[in-house]
Design an enzyme around this catalytic site. Structure first.
Site: not given
Ligand code: 13P
Length: 190
Positions: A29-30, A45-46, A75-76, A95, A97, A158
């Site tokens: 998520g982001n 990220t991460g 990363s998104e 974002h 899931h 996704h």
């Molecule tokens: P990030 O940690 O880079 O935001 O990525 C998480 C993610 O859910 C990628 O779809």
């Protein structure tokens, strides 16, 4: 006007909520918030979005250049920036899931049946954007065709993305989407 520190605190809080609600696992998520016409604060990220602190967040411009922050942006980020470019009315993007909504995205079933009034009023129907490899230009391209008319979009195989005038507004759309997906699933089973 809300200070950048307050906005960072709000992002940390929403990160906890998406994690504690099970809308994300591990580092998924982001979240981002537009803080001026050209500047956005994003999650790094991460990291687990349930355990962030304000100093971990990153400020970028609409081209993705880092303005401040010691970590790397999500990363998104391309997906988030594409939303801000296409929708000047949007100030926040979430974002995640969420499992039931994501199951519809995996099964290839858009949430189209008009059921509960709250959903029809706040979200309308929810389309599925064509699969795109995370972090590439494919996801921004795929959601582009739906963004004009939708604030909640499923991402094929996704997850989901919601957008809003404020972070709380974008987050609530994610909650509404997941509840709508749960009710739709249960109604289908019955
Ligand atoms: P990030 O940690 O880079 O935001 O990525 C998480 C993610 O859910 C990628 O779809």
């Amino acid at each position: 006007m809300t200070s950048e520190y307050e906005i960072k605190r709000q992002i940390v809080d929403i990160g906890k909520r998406i994690y504690n609600n099970g809308y994300v696992a591990a580092n998924d998520g982001n979240i981002s918030v537009r803080v001026s016409e050209n500047q956005v604060i994003t999650t790094p990220t991460g990291v687990s979005k349930g355990f962030m602190t304000p100093d971990m967040l990153v400020k970028v411009d609409l081209d993705g250049n880092v303005i401040s922050g010691k970590m790397r942006p999500s990363s998104e980020l391309k997906m988030h920036l594409a939303v801000y470019r296409q929708r000047p009315d949007v100030n926040a993007v979430v974002h995640a899931h969420p499992p039931t909504a994501t199951a519809f995205a995996v099964a290839g079933i858009p949430l189209k049946t008009p059921t509960i009034p709250e959903v029809i009023i706040s979200l309308g129907w929810i389309p599925i954007a064509k699969y795109g490899t995370p972090s590439t230009d494919e996801i921004p391209r795929a959601i582009g065709e739906h963004l004009e008319n939708h604030d909640a979009i499923l991402l094929e195989n996704h997850g989901a993305v919601t957008v809003g005038v404020s972070l709380e507004n974008a987050y609530f759309k994610m909650e509404t989407l997941e509840l709508y997906a749960k009710i739709s699933l249960l109604a289908r089973l019955l």
